[in-house]
Write a protein that holds these residues in place. Structure first.
Motif, PDB file in Angstrom:
ATOM      1  N   ILE A  31      12.022  -0.430  10.105  1.00 58.54           N
ATOM      2  CA  ILE A  31      13.386   0.024   9.837  1.00 58.54           C
ATOM      3  C   ILE A  31      13.398   0.839   8.550  1.00 58.54           C
ATOM      4  CG2 ILE A  31      15.759  -0.698   9.329  1.00 58.54           C
ATOM      5  CD1 ILE A  31      15.054  -3.366  10.802  1.00 58.54           C
ATOM      6  N   VAL A  32      14.073   1.987   8.592  1.00 65.20           N
ATOM      7  CA  VAL A  32      14.255   2.827   7.414  1.00 65.20           C
ATOM      8  C   VAL A  32      15.756   3.057   7.249  1.00 65.20           C
ATOM      9  CG1 VAL A  32      13.820   5.097   6.376  1.00 65.20           C
ATOM     10  CG2 VAL A  32      12.051   3.995   7.762  1.00 65.20           C
ATOM     11  N   VAL A  33      16.264   2.839   6.035  1.00 58.73           N
ATOM     12  CA  VAL A  33      17.673   3.087   5.739  1.00 58.73           C
ATOM     13  C   VAL A  33      17.731   4.198   4.699  1.00 58.73           C
ATOM     14  CG1 VAL A  33      19.834   2.121   4.881  1.00 58.73           C
ATOM     15  CG2 VAL A  33      18.271   0.676   6.211  1.00 58.73           C
ATOM     16  N   LEU A  34      18.328   5.315   5.069  1.00 57.59           N
ATOM     17  CA  LEU A  34      18.495   6.445   4.149  1.00 57.59           C
ATOM     18  C   LEU A  34      19.932   6.404   3.618  1.00 57.59           C
ATOM     19  CD1 LEU A  34      16.792   9.287   6.209  1.00 57.59           C
ATOM     20  CD2 LEU A  34      15.772   7.820   4.454  1.00 57.59           C
ATOM     21  N   ASP A  35      20.072   5.983   2.381  1.00 57.46           N
ATOM     22  CA  ASP A  35      21.394   5.817   1.783  1.00 57.46           C
ATOM     23  C   ASP A  35      21.471   6.695   0.544  1.00 57.46           C
ATOM     24  OD1 ASP A  35      23.866   4.918   1.010  1.00 57.46           O
ATOM     25  OD2 ASP A  35      23.149   2.993   0.266  1.00 57.46           O
ATOM     26  N   MET A  36      22.011   7.791   0.622  1.00 54.81           N
ATOM     27  CA  MET A  36      22.682   8.586   1.627  1.00 54.81           C
ATOM     28  C   MET A  36      21.705   9.612   2.206  1.00 54.81           C
ATOM     29  SD  MET A  36      25.807   7.935   2.103  1.00 54.81           S
ATOM     30  CE  MET A  36      26.993   6.795   1.519  1.00 54.81           C
ATOM     31  N   GLY A  37      21.696   9.719   3.525  1.00 58.73           N
ATOM     32  CA  GLY A  37      20.782  10.617   4.212  1.00 58.73           C
ATOM     33  C   GLY A  37      20.934  12.076   3.821  1.00 58.73           C
ATOM     34  N   ASP A  38      22.170  12.502   3.582  1.00 59.40           N
ATOM     35  CA  ASP A  38      22.411  13.916   3.247  1.00 59.40           C
ATOM     36  C   ASP A  38      21.736  14.334   1.942  1.00 59.40           C
ATOM     37  OD1 ASP A  38      23.953  13.952   5.515  1.00 59.40           O
ATOM     38  OD2 ASP A  38      25.875  14.088   4.477  1.00 59.40           O
ATOM     39  N   LYS A  39      21.479  13.383   1.060  1.00 56.93           N
ATOM     40  CA  LYS A  39      20.858  13.725  -0.226  1.00 56.93           C
ATOM     41  C   LYS A  39      19.408  14.178  -0.077  1.00 56.93           C
ATOM     42  CE  LYS A  39      23.926  11.083  -3.120  1.00 56.93           C
ATOM     43  NZ  LYS A  39      24.092  10.063  -4.134  1.00 56.93           N
ATOM     44  N   ALA A  64      11.574   9.206  12.993  1.00 61.16           N
ATOM     45  CA  ALA A  64      11.794   7.934  13.689  1.00 61.16           C
ATOM     46  C   ALA A  64      10.962   7.861  14.971  1.00 61.16           C
ATOM     47  CB  ALA A  64      13.279   7.758  14.000  1.00 61.16           C
ATOM     48  N   LYS A  65      10.945   8.958  15.720  1.00 60.00           N
ATOM     49  CA  LYS A  65      10.162   8.981  16.964  1.00 60.00           C
ATOM     50  C   LYS A  65       8.666   8.937  16.681  1.00 60.00           C
ATOM     51  CE  LYS A  65      13.366  11.315  20.069  1.00 60.00           C
ATOM     52  NZ  LYS A  65      13.583  12.451  20.942  1.00 60.00           N
ATOM     53  N   MET A  66       8.220   9.753  15.737  1.00 62.56           N
ATOM     54  CA  MET A  66       6.795   9.856  15.441  1.00 62.56           C
ATOM     55  C   MET A  66       6.217   8.542  14.921  1.00 62.56           C
ATOM     56  SD  MET A  66       4.835  12.665  13.013  1.00 62.56           S
ATOM     57  CE  MET A  66       6.059  13.859  13.509  1.00 62.56           C
ATOM     58  N   ALA A  70      13.221   2.401  13.497  1.00 64.48           N
ATOM     59  CA  ALA A  70      14.666   2.616  13.572  1.00 64.48           C
ATOM     60  C   ALA A  70      15.093   3.317  12.292  1.00 64.48           C
ATOM     61  CB  ALA A  70      15.394   1.287  13.714  1.00 64.48           C
ATOM     62  N   MET A  71      15.839   4.406  12.429  1.00 65.06           N
ATOM     63  CA  MET A  71      16.266   5.183  11.270  1.00 65.06           C
ATOM     64  C   MET A  71      17.783   5.057  11.126  1.00 65.06           C
ATOM     65  SD  MET A  71      15.040   7.397   8.898  1.00 65.06           S
ATOM     66  CE  MET A  71      13.488   8.002   9.569  1.00 65.06           C
ATOM     67  N   PHE A  72      18.230   4.466  10.034  1.00 66.14           N
ATOM     68  CA  PHE A  72      19.649   4.359   9.719  1.00 66.14           C
ATOM     69  C   PHE A  72      19.966   5.446   8.701  1.00 66.14           C
ATOM     70  CE2 PHE A  72      18.633   0.307  11.458  1.00 66.14           C
ATOM     71  CZ  PHE A  72      19.784  -0.131  12.082  1.00 66.14           C
ATOM     72  N   TYR A  73      20.743   6.422   9.135  1.00 65.66           N
ATOM     73  CA  TYR A  73      21.075   7.583   8.314  1.00 65.66           C
ATOM     74  C   TYR A  73      22.521   7.413   7.857  1.00 65.66           C
ATOM     75  CZ  TYR A  73      21.247  12.614   7.107  1.00 65.66           C
ATOM     76  OH  TYR A  73      21.353  13.828   6.465  1.00 65.66           O
ATOM     77  N   MET A  74      22.706   6.938   6.649  1.00 69.03           N
ATOM     78  CA  MET A  74      24.051   6.720   6.121  1.00 69.03           C
ATOM     79  C   MET A  74      24.624   8.062   5.666  1.00 69.03           C
ATOM     80  SD  MET A  74      23.733   3.522   6.538  1.00 69.03           S
ATOM     81  CE  MET A  74      24.932   2.556   5.705  1.00 69.03           C
ATOM     82  N   ALA A 101      25.376  15.222  17.169  1.00 69.71           N
ATOM     83  CA  ALA A 101      24.528  15.638  18.284  1.00 69.71           C
ATOM     84  C   ALA A 101      23.188  14.920  18.281  1.00 69.71           C
ATOM     85  CB  ALA A 101      24.309  17.150  18.238  1.00 69.71           C
ATOM     86  N   GLU A 102      22.694  14.547  17.122  1.00 75.61           N
ATOM     87  CA  GLU A 102      21.369  13.947  17.010  1.00 75.61           C
ATOM     88  C   GLU A 102      21.370  12.426  17.040  1.00 75.61           C
ATOM     89  OE1 GLU A 102      18.549  15.623  17.233  1.00 75.61           O
ATOM     90  OE2 GLU A 102      19.804  17.389  17.466  1.00 75.61           O
ATOM     91  N   ALA A 103      22.513  11.802  16.861  1.00 80.12           N
ATOM     92  CA  ALA A 103      22.573  10.338  16.762  1.00 80.12           C
ATOM     93  C   ALA A 103      22.539   9.664  18.127  1.00 80.12           C
ATOM     94  CB  ALA A 103      23.851   9.935  16.030  1.00 80.12           C
ATOM     95  N   ASP A 104      21.890   8.511  18.189  1.00 78.71           N
ATOM     96  CA  ASP A 104      21.942   7.668  19.379  1.00 78.71           C
ATOM     97  C   ASP A 104      23.117   6.703  19.282  1.00 78.71           C
ATOM     98  OD1 ASP A 104      19.689   8.763  20.598  1.00 78.71           O
ATOM     99  OD2 ASP A 104      18.336   7.391  19.568  1.00 78.71           O
TER     100      ASP A 104
END
Length: 154
Positions: A31-39, A64-66, A70-74, A101-104
């Motif tokens: 699991i990876v949590v990017l808080d905040m992903g936009d940064k 995430a696929k490679m 699980a990628m949590f993009y905050m 468009a990219e989120a599951d």
């Protein structure tokens, strides 16, 4: 204990998605949590911010696929979401439709608007499941935020 030894927090100031990929390659996290992903976005080479943010989310999804994690993009919501409980994908900050468009799975979190004369904020939260490729269920879940443990409870 056992769990604490498997949780790694990293200071990511000034890091980009290439750095995230190198961490995933080295540590092989579940699991990876990017808080905040936009940064993590690099705007160089993009005419508009929304294009850079979309490319950043695409890169996160590829990582995430490679690396099979699980990628949590905050991300933040735009000012359109202020004071609202019912939220939608268009309220994502700065991305137009790129992030959605990219989120599951997209869960947008709302809180009650402040009431006049109330000093304390409500701990009630509203989880808006606005996109769900995993089970297909969409809807609103109302719960309480326990700020001491950062848990949402029904």
């Amino acid at each position: 204990g056992k769990i604490r030894n498997n949780i790694f927090l990293k200071d990511v100031t000034g890091k980009d998605m290439g750095w995230v990929e190198s961490v995933c390659k080295s540590y092989k996290p579940d699991i990876v949590v990017l808080d905040m992903g936009d940064k993590f976005a690099t705007t160089q080479g993009f005419a508009r911010t929304d294009e850079a943010l979309k490319a950043n989310v695409v890169y996160a999804r590829q990582i995430a696929k490679m690396y099979e994690c699980a990628m949590f993009y905050m991300s933040q919501l735009s000012a359109d979401a202020e004071g609202k409980i019912q939220l939608n994908q268009a309220m994502m900050e700065g991305s137009r439709t790129g992030k959605a468009a990219e989120a599951d799975l997209m869960i947008l979190i709302a809180k009650n608007p402040p009431l006049e004369g109330e000093e304390e904020e409500s701990t009630q939260r509203h989880l808006n499941v606005v996109k769900n490729k995993l089970s297909g269920w969409h809807g609103l879940i109302t719960c309480e935020l326990d700020y001491r443990t950062a848990r949402y409870t029904a």
